[in-house]
Design an enzyme around this catalytic site. Structure first.
Site, PDB file in Angstrom:
ATOM      1  N   THR A  72       0.816  -1.213   0.000  1.00  0.00           N
ATOM      2  CA  THR A  72       0.000   0.000   0.000  1.00  0.00           C
ATOM      3  C   THR A  72       0.853   1.269   0.000  1.00  0.00           C
ATOM      4  O   THR A  72       2.011   1.257   0.399  1.00  0.00           O
ATOM      5  CB  THR A  72      -0.936   0.003   1.230  1.00  0.00           C
ATOM      6  OG1 THR A  72      -0.163  -0.173   2.424  1.00  0.00           O
ATOM      7  CG2 THR A  72      -1.959  -1.118   1.128  1.00  0.00           C
ATOM      8  N   PRO A  73       0.260   2.400  -0.441  1.00  0.00           N
ATOM      9  CA  PRO A  73       1.003   3.654  -0.606  1.00  0.00           C
ATOM     10  C   PRO A  73       0.918   4.545   0.628  1.00  0.00           C
ATOM     11  O   PRO A  73       0.265   4.201   1.624  1.00  0.00           O
ATOM     12  CB  PRO A  73       0.279   4.304  -1.786  1.00  0.00           C
ATOM     13  CG  PRO A  73      -1.149   3.908  -1.573  1.00  0.00           C
ATOM     14  CD  PRO A  73      -1.111   2.514  -0.999  1.00  0.00           C
ATOM     15  N   GLU A 130       7.079   2.665   3.380  1.00  0.00           N
ATOM     16  CA  GLU A 130       8.002   3.071   4.446  1.00  0.00           C
ATOM     17  C   GLU A 130       7.875   4.546   4.778  1.00  0.00           C
ATOM     18  O   GLU A 130       8.303   4.988   5.852  1.00  0.00           O
ATOM     19  CB  GLU A 130       9.444   2.771   4.041  1.00  0.00           C
ATOM     20  CG  GLU A 130       9.953   3.503   2.821  1.00  0.00           C
ATOM     21  CD  GLU A 130       9.708   2.756   1.531  1.00  0.00           C
ATOM     22  OE1 GLU A 130      10.424   3.025   0.544  1.00  0.00           O
ATOM     23  OE2 GLU A 130       8.796   1.910   1.496  1.00  0.00           O
ATOM     24  N   CYS A 172      -3.744   9.725  -6.728  1.00  0.00           N
ATOM     25  CA  CYS A 172      -3.500   9.111  -8.036  1.00  0.00           C
ATOM     26  C   CYS A 172      -4.583   9.492  -9.037  1.00  0.00           C
ATOM     27  O   CYS A 172      -4.322   9.585 -10.242  1.00  0.00           O
ATOM     28  CB  CYS A 172      -3.412   7.597  -7.897  1.00  0.00           C
ATOM     29  SG  CYS A 172      -4.843   6.845  -7.115  1.00  0.00           S
ATOM     30  N   GLU A 207       2.644  12.512 -14.203  1.00  0.00           N
ATOM     31  CA  GLU A 207       2.017  12.593 -12.881  1.00  0.00           C
ATOM     32  C   GLU A 207       2.961  13.317 -11.922  1.00  0.00           C
ATOM     33  O   GLU A 207       4.099  12.898 -11.726  1.00  0.00           O
ATOM     34  CB  GLU A 207       1.704  11.196 -12.346  1.00  0.00           C
ATOM     35  CG  GLU A 207       0.967  11.225 -11.024  1.00  0.00           C
ATOM     36  CD  GLU A 207       0.584   9.842 -10.541  1.00  0.00           C
ATOM     37  OE1 GLU A 207      -0.522   9.684 -10.005  1.00  0.00           O
ATOM     38  OE2 GLU A 207       1.406   8.908 -10.689  1.00  0.00           O
ATOM     39  N   LYS A 225       2.364  -4.919   3.569  1.00  0.00           N
ATOM     40  CA  LYS A 225       3.585  -4.142   3.549  1.00  0.00           C
ATOM     41  C   LYS A 225       3.211  -2.698   3.200  1.00  0.00           C
ATOM     42  O   LYS A 225       2.996  -2.363   2.036  1.00  0.00           O
ATOM     43  CB  LYS A 225       4.580  -4.717   2.526  1.00  0.00           C
ATOM     44  CG  LYS A 225       6.020  -4.181   2.693  1.00  0.00           C
ATOM     45  CD  LYS A 225       6.160  -2.786   2.154  1.00  0.00           C
ATOM     46  CE  LYS A 225       7.536  -2.210   2.386  1.00  0.00           C
ATOM     47  NZ  LYS A 225       7.607  -0.771   1.994  1.00  0.00           N
ATOM     48  N   GLU A 284      -3.360  -0.926  -8.921  1.00  0.00           N
ATOM     49  CA  GLU A 284      -3.971   0.398  -9.081  1.00  0.00           C
ATOM     50  C   GLU A 284      -2.825   1.393  -9.072  1.00  0.00           C
ATOM     51  O   GLU A 284      -2.187   1.624  -8.046  1.00  0.00           O
ATOM     52  CB  GLU A 284      -4.969   0.653  -7.951  1.00  0.00           C
ATOM     53  CG  GLU A 284      -5.947   1.783  -8.242  1.00  0.00           C
ATOM     54  CD  GLU A 284      -5.474   3.121  -7.697  1.00  0.00           C
ATOM     55  OE1 GLU A 284      -4.860   3.880  -8.485  1.00  0.00           O
ATOM     56  OE2 GLU A 284      -5.722   3.403  -6.525  1.00  0.00           O
ATOM     57  N   THR A 324       6.726   0.994 -10.252  1.00  0.00           N
ATOM     58  CA  THR A 324       6.765  -0.104  -9.288  1.00  0.00           C
ATOM     59  C   THR A 324       5.720  -1.153  -9.633  1.00  0.00           C
ATOM     60  O   THR A 324       5.946  -2.354  -9.439  1.00  0.00           O
ATOM     61  CB  THR A 324       6.547   0.429  -7.864  1.00  0.00           C
ATOM     62  OG1 THR A 324       7.503   1.448  -7.585  1.00  0.00           O
ATOM     63  CG2 THR A 324       6.686  -0.681  -6.841  1.00  0.00           C
ATOM     64  N   SER A 328       3.029   3.587  -7.739  1.00  0.00           N
ATOM     65  CA  SER A 328       3.460   4.166  -9.011  1.00  0.00           C
ATOM     66  C   SER A 328       3.412   3.142 -10.134  1.00  0.00           C
ATOM     67  O   SER A 328       3.482   1.926  -9.908  1.00  0.00           O
ATOM     68  CB  SER A 328       4.883   4.707  -8.877  1.00  0.00           C
ATOM     69  OG  SER A 328       5.807   3.642  -8.789  1.00  0.00           O
TER      70      SER A 328
END
Length: 499
Positions: free
Chosen positions: A155-156, A184, A290, A389, A181, A256, A238, A235
């Site tokens: 997740t972001p 960070e 996003c 973006e 996860k 996504e 990634t 992103s």
């Protein structure tokens, strides 16, 4: 100095130190102060988390419970979120900088997401062994839905707890066991979710959280052969790595990814309402969305009036301490992100776009990673600020003459997450909504999001859908169960006749 909770990794229902022995600083983006730390997990910790989740799936009861039984725990988690809403919102704001009013709204949505999937978990019971008419009375064919098993969730940082809920809630509703996860850059509330879920009665091993750097913790999770599915938000670059890792193990993935969404404003629009939605679509969450409608296409006949209203509204945004109620724009999440966004502002100037307002640090914020609400006009299709973006409070505006020209310009993008149209003409709105190449289209608004509705994009914005019934299906395996029900023998290979 504000302090966040001290947490380790959460594996098999227990807080454990990272195998690396290392920790990462948590920096408050509003003050640039270190306010805590998170564990820097790595491959051995991911292995331990997957092993715990696998044991919970194979020997535990979570996936074997009825949907109604799982729903009870999901609702208990939702209540824990509500009970701790103020603390969670504060920690989220301290961790990643969004205004506290937005963070509190996010916590309501987190609780609502768990409640929604509790309802779908209950409905899942009634869908089990649903019959299929195959046109032959000799056979009874039914469909059973089963949890996939152990799922990896990445997740972001822009919606730390909400994006986790979008994945954790449906996965748990389906009966899966999870290894989460989080980014960070913002992990604090995801760690808190693990503790609250445990307190709500979630069995050990069903939800594990491994924090750490992407290459050290995220990559091992995505490539782990013990994971039955990956779900990723982040992103596009990634996302490609995540999809490749899943494909290597022949595992499904939901990705996504990024966006550069366009909002089209026609000449019959109510400009005051249009400006409000433009602001909400571009500057909510400090522009770090996003699906942000950061490309504005306005009809040339109303452009001058629109620019005047937009400039006034952008300059009126209350920028400052995100912990203060009423703040509407806080800092971007980190120094690295501040430098990235600032470089795009300079690129817009260098490419010849007109800076209508913003573009620099607010005078009221001598410290922190702040950037004024920034609006460029006279932006051309070749400019980086139009194509790429940015993920910050930067808005690009261009004009158009015809509906066909507007749609063509909106679709001229590698991305396809969202799009929007504002017009008083319902038929035109319908035409444009159907013509936009995007997974999400808003009509006379921008950015509303509901856990009941599908979310996801096309092209380089990824594949698969989260939320709604589609979100639950991501974590279910469909099993055909066929029974021969005829009293007569099948008799395809007839026994030999007796002489």
């Amino acid at each position: 100095m504000a302090v966040i909770p001290a947490r380790e990794l959460f594996i098999d229902g227990t807080w454990v130190a990272p195998s690396t022995g290392r920790y990462l600083d948590v920096v408050n983006p509003a003050t640039e102060e270190v306010i805590g730390r998170i564990a820097a997990g790595a491959a051995p910790d991911v292995n331990a988390a997957v092993a715990a989740a696998t044991a919970a799936h194979k020997r535990g009861s979570w996936g074997k419970l009825t949907g109604k039984q799982r729903a009870e725990t999901l609702r208990a988690i939702a209540q824990k979120i509500k009970d701790h809403k103020s603390d969670l919102a504060r920690w989220e704001t301290l961790d990643m900088g969004k205004p506290i009013d937005e963070a509190e709204w996010d916590m309501d949505d987190v609780a609502g997401c768990f409640e929604y999937y509790a309802g779908l978990a209950e409905k899942l019971d009634a869908r089990q062994y649903s019959p299929i008419d195959v046109g032959m009375d000799e056979f009874s064919v039914k469909v059973r839905r089963e949890p996939l098993g152990v799922v990896g969730l990445v997740t972001p940082w822009n919606y730390p707890l909400l994006m986790a809920a979008w994945k954790v809630a449906p996965a748990l509703a389906a009966g899966c066991c999870c290894v989460l996860k989080p980014s960070e850059v913002a992990s604090v509330t995801c760690l808190e979710l693990a503790g609250l879920a445990s307190d709500a009665g979630l069995p050990p091993g069903v939800l594990n959280v491994v924090t750490g750097l992407g290459q050290e913790a995220g990559a091992p999770l995505c490539s782990h052969p013990g994971v039955a599915k990956l779900a990723f938000t982040g992103s596009t670059a990634t996302g490609r790595s995540v999809a490749l890792a899943a494909a290597t193990n022949l595992r499904p993935a939901t990705c996504e990814l990024g966006g550069k969404s366009a909002l089209i404003i026609f000449e019959d629009a109510d400009l005051d309402k249009a400006v409000e939605w433009v602001m909400f679509g571009a500057f909510w969450t400090n522009g770090q969305i996003c699906s942000s409608t950061s490309r504005i296409l306005v009809h040339s006949s109303i452009a001058a009036d629109f620019y005047g209203k937009l400039k006034a509204r952008a300059q009126s945004i209350r920028v400052g301490d995100p912990l203060e109620p009423g703040c509407r724009l806080g800092p971007v999440v980190s120094e690295a992100q501040y430098r990235r966004v600032s470089s795009y502002v300079q690129a817009g100037i260098d490419d010849g776009a007109t800076l209508l307002t913003g573009g620099k640090r607010p005078a009221v914020c001598p410290r922190g990673f702040y950037l004024e609400p920034t609006v460029f006009i006279n932006v051309r299709p070749h400019m980086r600020i139009w194509k790429e973006e940015i993920f910050g409070p930067v808005l690009s505006v261009s004009t158009f003459e015809t509906e066909a020209e507007a749609v063509e310009s909106a679709n001229d993008s590698e991305f396809g997450l969202a799009g929007a149209v504002i017009s008083a003409d319902e038929e035109r709105c319908k035409r444009v909504a159907e013509a936009l190449e995007a997974g999400i289209v808003w009509v006379n608004c921008s950015q509303p999001c509901f856990c009941q509705a599908p979310w996801g994009g096309i092209k380089n914005s990824g594949f698969g859908r989260e939320l709604g019934e589609w979100g639950l299906e991501n974590y279910l395996s469909v099993k055909q169960v066929t029974t021969y029900v005829s009293p007569n023998p099948w008799d395809w290979y007839s026994p030999p006749s007796k002489l």
